[in-house]
Design an enzyme around this catalytic site. Structure first.
Site, PDB file in Angstrom:
ATOM      1  N   ARG A  50      67.967  31.827  47.305  1.00  0.00           N
ATOM      2  CA  ARG A  50      67.459  31.885  48.674  1.00  0.00           C
ATOM      3  C   ARG A  50      66.676  30.623  48.973  1.00  0.00           C
ATOM      4  O   ARG A  50      66.421  29.826  48.079  1.00  0.00           O
ATOM      5  CB  ARG A  50      66.616  33.153  48.877  1.00  0.00           C
ATOM      6  CG  ARG A  50      65.652  33.375  47.725  1.00  0.00           C
ATOM      7  CD  ARG A  50      64.269  33.732  48.070  1.00  0.00           C
ATOM      8  NE  ARG A  50      63.665  32.931  49.088  1.00  0.00           N
ATOM      9  CZ  ARG A  50      62.931  31.843  48.853  1.00  0.00           C
ATOM     10  NH1 ARG A  50      62.750  31.371  47.628  1.00  0.00           N
ATOM     11  NH2 ARG A  50      62.369  31.183  49.846  1.00  0.00           N
ATOM     12  N   GLY A  51      66.292  30.469  50.259  1.00  0.00           N
ATOM     13  CA  GLY A  51      65.647  29.226  50.678  1.00  0.00           C
ATOM     14  C   GLY A  51      66.733  28.297  51.180  1.00  0.00           C
ATOM     15  O   GLY A  51      67.767  28.122  50.510  1.00  0.00           O
ATOM     16  N   ALA A  52      66.502  27.697  52.358  1.00  0.00           N
ATOM     17  CA  ALA A  52      67.571  26.963  53.049  1.00  0.00           C
ATOM     18  C   ALA A  52      68.262  25.890  52.182  1.00  0.00           C
ATOM     19  O   ALA A  52      69.492  25.914  52.026  1.00  0.00           O
ATOM     20  CB  ALA A  52      67.016  26.377  54.336  1.00  0.00           C
ATOM     21  N   ARG A  95      75.223  33.751  54.986  1.00  0.00           N
ATOM     22  CA  ARG A  95      73.957  33.977  55.714  1.00  0.00           C
ATOM     23  C   ARG A  95      73.998  33.112  56.978  1.00  0.00           C
ATOM     24  O   ARG A  95      74.453  31.973  56.920  1.00  0.00           O
ATOM     25  CB  ARG A  95      72.723  33.627  54.849  1.00  0.00           C
ATOM     26  CG  ARG A  95      72.466  34.671  53.763  1.00  0.00           C
ATOM     27  CD  ARG A  95      71.113  34.462  53.096  1.00  0.00           C
ATOM     28  NE  ARG A  95      70.018  34.997  53.896  1.00  0.00           N
ATOM     29  CZ  ARG A  95      68.729  34.832  53.576  1.00  0.00           C
ATOM     30  NH1 ARG A  95      68.391  34.147  52.487  1.00  0.00           N
ATOM     31  NH2 ARG A  95      67.790  35.344  54.320  1.00  0.00           N
ATOM     32  N   GLN A 201      58.397  36.985  49.583  1.00  0.00           N
ATOM     33  CA  GLN A 201      58.633  35.691  48.922  1.00  0.00           C
ATOM     34  C   GLN A 201      57.315  34.977  48.602  1.00  0.00           C
ATOM     35  O   GLN A 201      57.237  34.220  47.642  1.00  0.00           O
ATOM     36  CB  GLN A 201      59.500  34.784  49.815  1.00  0.00           C
ATOM     37  CG  GLN A 201      60.932  35.235  49.959  1.00  0.00           C
ATOM     38  CD  GLN A 201      61.136  36.120  51.178  1.00  0.00           C
ATOM     39  OE1 GLN A 201      60.240  36.841  51.581  1.00  0.00           O
ATOM     40  NE2 GLN A 201      62.316  36.069  51.761  1.00  0.00           N
ATOM     41  N   ASP A 242      64.342  26.936  58.349  1.00  0.00           N
ATOM     42  CA  ASP A 242      65.745  27.298  58.110  1.00  0.00           C
ATOM     43  C   ASP A 242      66.678  26.605  59.090  1.00  0.00           C
ATOM     44  O   ASP A 242      67.845  26.351  58.778  1.00  0.00           O
ATOM     45  CB  ASP A 242      65.923  28.811  58.183  1.00  0.00           C
ATOM     46  CG  ASP A 242      65.296  29.444  56.950  1.00  0.00           C
ATOM     47  OD1 ASP A 242      64.073  29.682  56.962  1.00  0.00           O
ATOM     48  OD2 ASP A 242      66.024  29.631  55.954  1.00  0.00           O
ATOM     49  N   ASN A 252      62.024  29.902  60.992  1.00  0.00           N
ATOM     50  CA  ASN A 252      61.589  30.066  59.595  1.00  0.00           C
ATOM     51  C   ASN A 252      61.349  31.563  59.375  1.00  0.00           C
ATOM     52  O   ASN A 252      61.538  32.376  60.294  1.00  0.00           O
ATOM     53  CB  ASN A 252      60.333  29.226  59.324  1.00  0.00           C
ATOM     54  CG  ASN A 252      60.010  29.168  57.842  1.00  0.00           C
ATOM     55  OD1 ASN A 252      60.881  28.880  57.011  1.00  0.00           O
ATOM     56  ND2 ASN A 252      58.774  29.451  57.470  1.00  0.00           N
ATOM     57  N   LYS A 253      60.966  31.910  58.187  1.00  0.00           N
ATOM     58  CA  LYS A 253      60.797  33.322  57.810  1.00  0.00           C
ATOM     59  C   LYS A 253      59.979  34.095  58.841  1.00  0.00           C
ATOM     60  O   LYS A 253      58.984  33.579  59.349  1.00  0.00           O
ATOM     61  CB  LYS A 253      60.126  33.369  56.428  1.00  0.00           C
ATOM     62  CG  LYS A 253      59.915  34.739  55.828  1.00  0.00           C
ATOM     63  CD  LYS A 253      61.128  35.625  55.831  1.00  0.00           C
ATOM     64  CE  LYS A 253      62.353  35.033  55.160  1.00  0.00           C
ATOM     65  NZ  LYS A 253      63.596  35.766  55.500  1.00  0.00           N
TER      66      LYS A 253
END
Ligand code: MRU
Length: 351
Positions: A50-52, A95, A201, A242, A252-253
């Site tokens: 995970r994470g862009a 995603r 996260q 992201d 973003n998140k």
């Protein structure tokens, strides 16, 4: 002094992709080997990776994995290329929000389209390109870190949301890259990490990787940020991204937008740290960014344990939100810190 981080999140090894399984961090720190394209699709969707930037590299690896399988199945180069391009497009749908996934898979598509080699040669070229992207990711993050460190005040407490660290990239991190570079110059800085519901996260990954590198970190729950801002305990906010639109609006998140509003109210600088590959110049504003909807279980459960007693309660679970550009003090990239007017500074960064 350069900061040495111990973490390498994802790498290509001969015929497979090796990655840290982020679903079990921090209870376990273990690596998994992904050996087929379909396994990679699921690893991205289920957030093993995970994470862009990290899912960008995972997508690039996924294309090689599909190529390896198709090599055994296709009778001609033409059939192989056409089937592989289809699989590459499919990989991009694992995603929807982080544009680095589409960016990195498109880099592999370029390799396939431009190649003059036979099937074996195309696969070798895809591997070379993937390793190049991996190495570039770390170099870019170090540049982001060094530019960002220049705006970190001495002894600062930096608030971050989610995990934009080494574990969200190949290594070093974007927002936490800024922290690492700043800490190398001034070991009196510290981090406040938002827990980041629903997937935690911040609690699980940010605290873990900073502790692993010996950087002081304090965990807070998401609702606490304005309390600490009002008390004067937060000097700046740095988060990852992201997808960033041409006008600077940043996805973003989920929860990032709330932090940005609180920072504005308390006059605290709010920075985004991201590589240029996170900027999607094809979209004018954040309105056009697709926001991922995730499962209800992420909200009702933590680590498989129910936290909501009311069975069948309505749930909405968007994975990301968009922070309007007006709330962003600067976007820290490998080309320097972009400032408002973002339409102008972003366009210039791509020249
Ligand atoms: O759902 P996730 O964990 O993939 O979301 C991650 C984030 O929102 C990060 O902040 C972002 O990808 C930047 S990572 C350098």
């Amino acid at each position: 002094m350069e900061f040495k981080s111990k973490i390498k999140t994802i790498e290509w090894v001969d015929t497979y992709s090796k990655m840290v399984d982020q679903t079990v961090v921090p209870y376990e720190y273990k690596f998994v080997n992904i050996t087929t394209g379909d396994e990679m699709f699921d690893a991205i969707r289920n957030m093993i990776v995970r994470g862009a930037p990290a899912i960008g590299i995972a997508g690039a690896h996924g294309v090689i994995l599909y190529a390896q399988t198709l090599k055994e199945k296709c009778s001609s180069r033409e059939e192989f290329v056409s089937a592989l391009l289809e699989k590459a497009e499919y990989m991009k749908t694992s995603r929807p929000t982080a544009v680095n996934l589409m960016w990195a898979v498109d880099k592999q598509i370029e390799v396939i389209k431009n190649s003059k080699s036979d099937i074996k040669g195309i696969i070798e070229e895809l591997k070379v390109n993937a390793v190049k992207l991996e190495n570039e990711d770390i170099e870019i993050n170090k540049k982001i870190g060094d530019f960002g460190a220049e705006v970190v005040p001495k002894g600062a407490t930096i608030l971050t949301h989610c995990n934009a660290g080494a574990l969200a990239t190949v290594g070093y991190g974007t927002a936490l890259g800024v922290v690492r570079s700043a800490y190398a110059k001034d070991n009196t800085i510290q981090v406040f990490a938002d827990e980041t519901r629903p997937r935690q996260q911040g609690a699980r990954i940010t605290t873990f990787e900073l502790a692993m590198d010996g950087i002081p970190v304090t965990l807070i729950t998401d609702g606490m940020c304005s309390y600490f801002m009002k008390k004067g305990m937060i000097d700046m906010v740095v988060v990852g991204a992201d997808r960033i639109a041409a006008n600077g609006d940043t996805a973003n998140k989920i929860g990032t937008y709330t932090v940005a509003i609180a920072a504005k109210y308390h006059n605290i600088p709010f920075y985004i740290a991201a590589p240029l590959s996170t900027i999607d110049t094809s979209i004018k504003s954040g309105e056009e960014i697709p926001i991922e909807e995730r499962s209800r279980e992420e909200v009702t459960h933590i680590n498989g344990k129910a936290i909501c007693a009311l069975e069948g309660v309505n749930i909405i679970n968007p994975g990301f939100d968009v922070t309007p550009h007006e709330l962003i003090t600067g976007i820290i990239t490998e080309k320097g810190i972009l400032r408002p007017d973002y339409n102008k500074s972003i366009a210039e960064a791509f020249c």
